[in-house]
Design an enzyme around this catalytic site. Sequence first.
Site, short mmCIF file in Angstrom:
data_model
loop_
_atom_site.label_atom_id
_atom_site.label_comp_id
_atom_site.label_asym_id
_atom_site.label_seq_id
_atom_site.Cartn_x
_atom_site.Cartn_y
_atom_site.Cartn_z
N HIS A 23 33.74 58.60 26.46
CA HIS A 23 32.92 57.34 26.36
C HIS A 23 31.50 57.98 26.83
O HIS A 23 31.62 58.44 28.12
CB HIS A 23 33.63 56.43 27.18
CG HIS A 23 32.92 55.04 27.18
ND1 HIS A 23 33.17 54.38 25.99
CD2 HIS A 23 32.22 54.58 27.99
CE1 HIS A 23 32.59 53.27 26.02
NE2 HIS A 23 31.83 53.07 27.31
N LYS A 168 28.01 47.16 20.83
CA LYS A 168 27.16 47.78 21.85
C LYS A 168 27.02 49.04 21.65
O LYS A 168 28.02 49.67 21.61
CB LYS A 168 27.46 47.25 23.44
CG LYS A 168 26.68 47.83 24.50
CD LYS A 168 26.95 47.00 25.80
CE LYS A 168 27.11 47.83 27.01
NZ LYS A 168 27.12 46.92 28.31
N LYS A 170 25.62 52.56 23.36
CA LYS A 170 25.33 53.37 24.58
C LYS A 170 24.14 54.23 24.24
O LYS A 170 24.22 55.35 23.53
CB LYS A 170 26.17 53.95 25.32
CG LYS A 170 27.12 53.00 25.92
CD LYS A 170 26.43 52.33 27.02
CE LYS A 170 27.74 51.73 28.27
NZ LYS A 170 26.86 51.07 29.08
N ASP A 199 22.50 49.41 25.18
CA ASP A 199 22.64 49.66 26.84
C ASP A 199 21.91 51.10 26.89
O ASP A 199 22.57 52.03 26.50
CB ASP A 199 24.03 49.62 27.24
CG ASP A 199 23.70 49.38 28.85
OD1 ASP A 199 22.79 49.72 29.49
OD2 ASP A 199 24.97 49.28 29.41
N GLU A 225 19.96 46.05 26.96
CA GLU A 225 20.49 45.87 28.29
C GLU A 225 19.68 47.15 29.00
O GLU A 225 19.62 48.33 28.50
CB GLU A 225 22.05 46.24 28.30
CG GLU A 225 22.60 46.06 29.38
CD GLU A 225 24.13 46.15 29.43
OE1 GLU A 225 24.49 45.83 28.40
OE2 GLU A 225 24.70 46.32 30.41
N ASP A 251 21.01 44.62 33.98
CA ASP A 251 22.27 45.01 34.33
C ASP A 251 22.21 45.68 35.79
O ASP A 251 22.60 44.99 36.85
CB ASP A 251 23.12 45.97 33.47
CG ASP A 251 24.49 46.16 33.87
OD1 ASP A 251 24.84 45.68 35.02
OD2 ASP A 251 24.93 46.99 33.13
N LYS A 275 28.93 41.08 36.76
CA LYS A 275 29.90 42.04 37.03
C LYS A 275 30.46 41.67 38.25
O LYS A 275 29.86 42.08 39.42
CB LYS A 275 29.53 43.41 36.67
CG LYS A 275 29.04 43.84 35.33
CD LYS A 275 28.49 45.21 35.31
CE LYS A 275 28.34 45.80 33.81
NZ LYS A 275 27.63 47.18 33.67
N GLU A 329 32.31 41.56 27.42
CA GLU A 329 32.53 42.94 27.13
C GLU A 329 33.93 43.30 27.90
O GLU A 329 33.95 44.46 28.18
CB GLU A 329 31.43 43.99 27.09
CG GLU A 329 31.04 44.00 28.57
CD GLU A 329 29.79 44.96 28.63
OE1 GLU A 329 29.06 45.11 27.62
OE2 GLU A 329 29.51 45.30 29.91
C1 MUC Z 1 27.30 49.26 31.78
O1 MUC Z 1 26.34 49.70 32.05
O2 MUC Z 1 27.21 48.17 30.99
C2 MUC Z 1 29.99 48.71 30.24
C3 MUC Z 1 30.57 48.91 28.99
C4 MUC Z 1 30.43 50.39 28.79
O3 MUC Z 1 30.88 50.67 27.57
O4 MUC Z 1 29.92 50.83 29.88
C5 MUC Z 1 29.77 49.82 30.81
C6 MUC Z 1 28.73 50.02 32.02
MG MG Z 2 25.05 48.24 31.27
#
Ligand code: MUC
Ligand code: MG
Length: 390
Positions: A23, A168, A170, A199, A225, A251, A275, A329
């Site tokens: 991941h 989502k 990254k 994000d 995000e 976040d 969170k 999520e």
């Molecule tokens: C984050 O920063 O949101 C949440 C889902 C994911 O894939 O990483 C996290 C952390």
């Molecule tokens: Mg995040």
Amino acid sequence: MQGRFTVERMEARILDIPTIRPHKLSFGSISRQSPVIVQVWLKDGATGFGEAATIGGPSWNEESPESIHHAITSYLAPALLGQEAGGFENALARMDKACKGNAFAKSAVEMALIDAVARTLGLPAWQLLGGKVHQSLPLAWTLASGDVAKDLEEAQLRLEQKRHRIFKMKIGARAPEQDVAVVSQIARGLQGKATLTVDVNQAWDGNTASRYLPRLIEAGVTLIEQPVAQWNVPALKNLCATLQGALIMADETVCTPQDAMMLARENASHVFSLKVAKHGGLIRTRKVAAVAEAADIGWYGGTMLETSIGSAASAHVFSTLGAQHQGCELFGPQLLVDDIVEKQMPIVDFELQLPDGPGFGLNVLPTQLDRFDRARQGLTATHVDMGQAA
Ligand code: MUC
Ligand code: MG
């Protein structure tokens, strides 16, 4: 005076659970999660579970599985032994007195207290948290394999399975031009079938965000995000004022109710990612959510990639929150090779079904706790393969 809710014993352990694939985030790549699981026992024999997970050791924020475990066993548990578990606000105050910060650690303990008390009363936790107003929430999945073809394949499968239609991505590890190219490719592949969010996990400066986010929005991204550093409220404010066609979600910047107030005052967020861990528990999550509601800011049910314990606890509090939401999520259990509960929360027609049943409504399997227990496995702590994110 000791009552039936008196805290008699508390234990914490670190688990190491591999992920189904690497991941990849802006700050590195993980191949396992190391949640800290807390178990509390009350005088009447009832027990409850809590969890705090973070991502990549101390890479996401200052806390790590080891620091969470240490704060709980050395400071938080001693502050609560012999105390009334049902006085959640008092328990939080005692933990604050014993230990500054360490929100993740406190959240795991508070979660276990709420689970144990709710179980003793035979009530679902959401009933102690204000009552359920959502039965289900749209559930996002994060595409973060680092490979476009694999990401598209993963998204396609999850669409067919009717599990997710919010994806989502990254970003922030590659050069921004490359991120734009990759996101555009995925957006084309998913056009008309799903919505896409990104994000950046703080990776960009304000100028980079102002320059590249309009291109991501043009490609089809609708929710952005934490594009800039945690401290960079001026840039968040500028993006909220200038970007058209997408929402800006805080976040890492929004942890305490005071952070929430400041962002509201500055008009520096359209949405907060809530969170339980970073807010320091379920009750404090509701406090941040209350600020959001009062300021006309939406909420999103965020994750730190918890097992089913932390995910169900989060689902309980999210089920009690107001209408202005962007879904959730809570897909952590699906990213792990295995879980520590008998039955996971079901996903039906792209929505996570929010749980019922006493406490968090889960049956934790002690054999699974033992199987993944770091102390039993004797694993060394490798948290994040830095530099592998691209
Ligand atoms: C984050 O920063 O949101 C949440 C889902 C994911 O894939 O990483 C996290 C952390
Ligand atoms: Mg995040």
